[in-house]
Enzyme design. Structure first.
Site, short mmCIF file in Angstrom:
data_model
loop_
_atom_site.label_atom_id
_atom_site.label_comp_id
_atom_site.label_asym_id
_atom_site.label_seq_id
_atom_site.Cartn_x
_atom_site.Cartn_y
_atom_site.Cartn_z
N LYS A 122 3.03 10.06 8.13
CA LYS A 122 2.40 9.62 9.39
C LYS A 122 3.14 10.10 10.65
CE LYS A 122 -0.62 6.04 7.71
NZ LYS A 122 -0.36 5.34 6.47
N PHE A 136 0.86 -1.18 0.00
CA PHE A 136 0.00 0.00 0.00
C PHE A 136 0.89 1.23 0.00
CE2 PHE A 136 -2.32 3.51 1.92
CZ PHE A 136 -3.45 3.51 1.12
N ASP A 170 9.25 2.38 1.55
CA ASP A 170 8.10 3.11 2.06
C ASP A 170 8.03 2.88 3.56
OD1 ASP A 170 5.63 3.97 2.90
OD2 ASP A 170 4.52 3.19 1.18
C1 LIG Z 1 -0.63 5.57 5.02
C2 LIG Z 1 0.33 5.01 4.04
C3 LIG Z 1 0.54 5.61 2.79
C4 LIG Z 1 -0.27 6.80 2.32
O1 LIG Z 1 -0.06 7.92 3.10
P1 LIG Z 1 -1.11 9.16 3.04
O2 LIG Z 1 -0.54 10.15 4.00
O3 LIG Z 1 -2.44 8.61 3.42
O4 LIG Z 1 -1.10 9.65 1.66
C5 LIG Z 1 1.50 5.07 1.97
N1 LIG Z 1 2.23 4.00 2.34
C6 LIG Z 1 2.05 3.40 3.53
C7 LIG Z 1 2.91 2.25 3.90
C8 LIG Z 1 1.09 3.87 4.41
O5 LIG Z 1 0.90 3.26 5.58
#
Ligand SMILES: *Cc1c(COP(=O)(O)O)cnc(C)c1O
Length: 394
Positions: free
Chosen positions: A244, A129, A215
């Protein structure tokens, strides 16, 4: 009442009005123990005095000037991140998705500048994701993200998680230029990539010259007990997305990179109106100060070990509801036998917040500052939730 807000979420019927540390108060005055942390965002809990202080002080001083000028708060935050990571350079944005978009732009530009413009493809993994933009849903590729939103962006390959042969074959393709992954998959249910595999991926990238893009939007900022999850494997990426936890609740993201990986990003190649605004950077600087404080992460690991141990006991006590625990630090997943959404809902009834994830997992993502007493209280509440489910199905 019909909400005027787009119904793209199926929301729990809970509304919170106040927060303090690991606690949230709803509009009926009920106190919930928060092991969701706004999906791993509230790294230091709600209302942390250092963060509130940083935001207030900056709010009194200056909100926004734009990236037409030097932003001192950006320089300060970037200096702190450089000091504690592999990165030489970084770009600030407002969310994780935006960091991911820049990661792909940067990788493509790198190969364009390197005289191999055909190397536009990024290898990604099933269950990944990376956000909800057209680019990032194309990267992840799962039907539940992409269905109905085509045409998708070309230039991504998705490989099964853990299929080494498929990986070797894909990595040798002439159009591939980068590999992008979460060291611990979050949304798909707390799936850690074993340290050995991260090392192997680093070697594979080196062998082919691919850029390694990590990521760490969910697993970074101390969540796994190291500042960044890849540190457990003793490797460094070329490019890394964060968001985050870095803002502790203020929307900010960043893309970190080595000087070499970023070499194509010359003036005019990327931008953001709000990215790296003084408010976000001031708060994120305060978050960095707290998390990199001497002994902070050691203490996180100690308390996370306690949570892990208690969770193993909880799972053993409710074998019809729970199957196992996985993850590390305060990024833990309980694999359920009961339906994970039922467990999350049963938690709500006990005034306990958790987050559902893929693979029938319930995610526990408490603030890194959660106390031993709160950990014990959280386990008690989950125990009562599980007992309630057992009674229902008996
Ligand atoms: C939350 C998340 C995203 C997306 O981040 P947003 O701030 O919602 O755009 C991308 N990668 C990972 C692993 C995430 O947990």
């Amino acid at each position: 009442m019909i909400s005027p807000v787009l119904p793209s979420y199926s929301r729990a019927p809970l509304s919170f009005v106040e927060g303090d540390g690991a606690w949230l108060v709803d509009d009926q005055g009920r106190r919930f123990l928060d092991f969701a942390s706004g999906i791993a965002v509230m790294a230091l809990g709600h209302g942390h005095p250092a963060l509130v202080g940083a935001l207030k002080a900056q709010a009194e001083k200056l909100w926004h000037t734009s990236n037409l000028y030097t932003v001192p708060e950006q320089e300060e935050l970037a200096t702190k991140l450089v000091e504690h990571t592999f990165a030489d350079t970084m770009f600030f944005c407002n969310s994780g998705t935006e960091a991911g978009e820049l990661a792909v732009k940067m990788a493509r530009k790198y190969w364009h500048e390197s005289g191999q413009p055909e190397r536009t493809t990024v290898i990604c993994f099933d269950g990944a994701f990376h956000g909800r933009s057209i680019g990032m849903i194309s990267a992840a590729g799962a039907e539940k993200l992409t269905k109905g939103f085509g045409p998708l962006t070309p230039g991504f390959i998705q490989l099964p998680f853990g299929d080494h042969d498929a990986l070797r074959e894909a990595a040798a393709k002439p159009e591939v230029g980068a590999i992008m992954l979460e060291p611990v998959q979050g949304e798909s249910g707390i799936k850690p990539v074993p340290d050995q595999c991260l090392k192997g991926l680093r070697d594979l990238c080196d062998e082919h010259g691919h850029l390694m893009i990590l990521d760490e939007i969910q697993c970074g900022m101390g969540r796994t007990g190291k500042l960044f999850a890849h540190e457990w494997a003793g490797i460094t990426p070329d490019i890394m997305m964060i968001a985050k936890g870095i803002g502790g609740g203020f929307p900010i993201g960043a893309l970190l990179a080595t000087e070499d990986a970023a070499k194509g990003m010359t003036p005019g190649t990327h931008g953001s109106t709000y990215g790296g605004n003084p408010l976000g950077c001031a708060v994120a600087s305060a978050v960095m100060d707290e998390i990199t404080r001497d002994g902070f992460l050691e203490d996180v690991n100690r308390r996370a070990g306690l949570l892990r141990q208690k969770l193993e006991g909880l799972v053993a006590a409710h074998p019809d509801i729970f199957d196992s625990v996985r993850g590390s630090g305060f990024m833990l997943g309980i694999v359920c036998k009961a339906t994970n959404l039922d467990v999350v809902n049963a938690g709500y009834a006990q005034e306990m917040l958790t987050v559902p994830g893929g693979d029938n997992v319930v995610r526990l993502l408490p603030a890194l500052t959660v106390t031993e007493e709160e950990i014990a209280e959280g386990i008690d509440r989950l125990d009562r939730a599980a007992t309630a489910l057992e009674t229902q199905s008996a």
